[in-house]
Design a protein around this motif. Structure first.
Motif, PDB file in Angstrom:
ATOM      1  N   VAL A  31      24.933  -1.500  -4.660  1.00 30.13           N
ATOM      2  CA  VAL A  31      24.267  -0.569  -5.587  1.00 30.13           C
ATOM      3  C   VAL A  31      23.072  -1.254  -6.260  1.00 30.13           C
ATOM      4  O   VAL A  31      21.985  -0.662  -6.385  1.00 30.13           O
ATOM      5  CB  VAL A  31      25.274  -0.057  -6.636  1.00 30.13           C
ATOM      6  N   VAL A  32      23.267  -2.511  -6.684  1.00 30.80           N
ATOM      7  CA  VAL A  32      22.173  -3.249  -7.341  1.00 30.80           C
ATOM      8  C   VAL A  32      20.996  -3.433  -6.393  1.00 30.80           C
ATOM      9  O   VAL A  32      19.826  -3.249  -6.768  1.00 30.80           O
ATOM     10  CB  VAL A  32      22.694  -4.623  -7.855  1.00 30.80           C
ATOM     11  N   VAL A  33      21.296  -3.794  -5.135  1.00 34.52           N
ATOM     12  CA  VAL A  33      20.218  -3.993  -4.152  1.00 34.52           C
ATOM     13  C   VAL A  33      19.460  -2.689  -3.910  1.00 34.52           C
ATOM     14  O   VAL A  33      18.224  -2.670  -3.834  1.00 34.52           O
ATOM     15  CB  VAL A  33      20.805  -4.542  -2.826  1.00 34.52           C
ATOM     16  N   ILE A  34      20.206  -1.593  -3.806  1.00 33.11           N
ATOM     17  CA  ILE A  34      19.544  -0.296  -3.572  1.00 33.11           C
ATOM     18  C   ILE A  34      18.645   0.077  -4.750  1.00 33.11           C
ATOM     19  O   ILE A  34      17.495   0.500  -4.565  1.00 33.11           O
ATOM     20  CB  ILE A  34      20.615   0.797  -3.331  1.00 33.11           C
ATOM     21  N   ILE A  35      19.163  -0.115  -5.978  1.00 30.42           N
ATOM     22  CA  ILE A  35      18.403   0.296  -7.167  1.00 30.42           C
ATOM     23  C   ILE A  35      17.166  -0.563  -7.369  1.00 30.42           C
ATOM     24  O   ILE A  35      16.069  -0.059  -7.620  1.00 30.42           O
ATOM     25  CB  ILE A  35      19.303   0.234  -8.417  1.00 30.42           C
ATOM     26  N   PHE A  36      17.336  -1.896  -7.244  1.00 30.35           N
ATOM     27  CA  PHE A  36      16.232  -2.799  -7.606  1.00 30.35           C
ATOM     28  C   PHE A  36      15.382  -3.251  -6.422  1.00 30.35           C
ATOM     29  O   PHE A  36      14.319  -3.843  -6.629  1.00 30.35           O
ATOM     30  CB  PHE A  36      16.789  -4.020  -8.338  1.00 30.35           C
ATOM     31  N   ASN A  37      15.845  -3.038  -5.181  1.00 32.20           N
ATOM     32  CA  ASN A  37      15.073  -3.499  -4.025  1.00 32.20           C
ATOM     33  C   ASN A  37      14.565  -2.371  -3.138  1.00 32.20           C
ATOM     34  O   ASN A  37      13.435  -2.453  -2.637  1.00 32.20           O
ATOM     35  CB  ASN A  37      15.917  -4.465  -3.170  1.00 32.20           C
ATOM     36  N   TYR A  38      15.379  -1.348  -2.936  1.00 31.90           N
ATOM     37  CA  TYR A  38      14.977  -0.307  -1.993  1.00 31.90           C
ATOM     38  C   TYR A  38      14.285   0.867  -2.685  1.00 31.90           C
ATOM     39  O   TYR A  38      13.264   1.363  -2.190  1.00 31.90           O
ATOM     40  CB  TYR A  38      16.196   0.176  -1.197  1.00 31.90           C
ATOM     41  N   ILE A  39      14.809   1.338  -3.806  1.00 29.53           N
ATOM     42  CA  ILE A  39      14.173   2.469  -4.500  1.00 29.53           C
ATOM     43  C   ILE A  39      12.738   2.123  -4.929  1.00 29.53           C
ATOM     44  O   ILE A  39      11.830   2.955  -4.768  1.00 29.53           O
ATOM     45  CB  ILE A  39      15.035   2.904  -5.707  1.00 29.53           C
ATOM     46  N   PRO A  40      12.456   0.897  -5.446  1.00 33.88           N
ATOM     47  CA  PRO A  40      11.060   0.572  -5.796  1.00 33.88           C
ATOM     48  C   PRO A  40      10.101   0.587  -4.620  1.00 33.88           C
ATOM     49  O   PRO A  40       8.879   0.627  -4.811  1.00 33.88           O
ATOM     50  CB  PRO A  40      11.169  -0.832  -6.408  1.00 33.88           C
TER      51      PRO A  40
END
Length: 309
Positions: A31-40
């Motif tokens: 979840v952290v990777v998706i929020i901070f790496n992929y969504i941006p």
């Protein structure tokens, strides 16, 4: 083919059911990777558009590769690339072997308390913040009041400010980086060495091997897979010089060698408000890093069968 696919799905479901605790544990990290790496990554399109404050990220006019061409044709392009590559390559060439050598040395210490004390001492610099680290460099290397600065001035019979010299900026940056992080980075190599069976050392002693031969024929081969994986990962950051430290060490006297891509992006994007141009430069940097990562992974897979994927 149709009978193989259901069997494969069934096997995957059985493995998922068997390891469900591990999957639950990894969910927060995903979840952290998706929020901070992929969504941006949604903002990547800014590199191909004119940024319009009133229309947001996706509202500006499409400019294609205009900002990439502007960067490549910029008179500072080759200076930025040269400075970035020199700092990055020097850091990798000198900094990458340092934790390996340190781990091999620490692994030879057999007294438990001495080993723990040495490990604590070499790990501690890692926890010093970059701001404090650069402050220490300024204090210690000052030609008037710094201990190291005065010592170097006496040895060279001349006053020299190492942080203001274009010749000493890279050595100071790399040596201080090795001092700060070599101990911490040696942890993973010590963990790899801890998996070596003691029976191998006993067999080597019976065969008359000394410490050097045991390091050469037992310890180093045990580290090879870890070394290759970490080297591949380091290629993914080959043009990433560490913005904070370079920016804090930067001054008008060493600017010809300390201006790198990351500091230029900050000045163009934040100080000059050229968001589209700075996004294009950042994306250019990322694509080059990704190319080196994929290439090194491919070379490693073909020659050693060790790779990230």
């Amino acid at each position: 083919m149709s009978s193989i696919t259901p069997n494969k799905h069934r096997r995957n479901l059985m493995e998922l059911k068997r390891d469900y605790q591990l999957w639950i544990m990894i969910i927060p990290a995903i979840v952290v990777v998706i929020i901070f790496n992929y969504i941006p990554m949604y903002g990547i399109q800014l590199a191909f558009r004119d940024y319009d404050f009133s229309r947001g990220l996706a509202g500006g006019a499409w400019r294609g590769l205009h900002y990439f061409a502007q960067f490549i044709n910029n008179y500072q392009f080759w200076d930025l690339m040269r400075n970035t590559v020199i700092i990055s390559i020097t850091t990798i060439v000198l900094g990458f072997p340092a934790p390996i050598i340190l781990a091999l040395i620490l692994n030879q210490v057999k007294w438990f308390r001495t080993k723990k004390l040495l490990q604590t001492i070499v790990y501690m610099p890692h926890f010093i913040s970059i701001v404090v680290m650069v402050g220490l460099l300024n204090v210690l290397l000052s030609p008037n009041t710094g201990i190291l600065g005065q010592l170097i001035s006496k040895l060279g019979d001349t006053d020299i400010n190492l942080l203001a010299s274009t010749n000493s900026f890279v050595p100071v940056f790399v040596i201080s980086d090795i001092w700060q992080h070599a101990g911490w980075n040696s942890i993973i190599y010590l963990a790899a060495l801890s998996t070596v069976s003691p029976s191998l050392y006993d067999a080597a002693k019976i065969d008359g091997a000394n410490k050097w031969k045991m390091i050469l024929h037992i310890d180093i081969p045990a580290l090879v897979p870890t070394i290759i994986i970490l080297f591949i990962l380091s290629m993914g950051n080959v043009l990433g010089t560490g913005f904070e430290k370079v920016f804090l060490m930067q001054n008008s006297l060493n600017l010809p060698v300390s201006e790198v891509i990351s500091t230029y992006v900050y000045k163009i994007g934040i100080l000059s408000n050229q968001f589209s141009y700075s996004s294009a430069i950042g994306l250019f940097n990322t694509v080059i890093n990704f190319f080196f990562l994929v290439t090194m992974n491919w070379i490693s897979k073909r020659n050693s069968d060790i790779s990230l994927w």
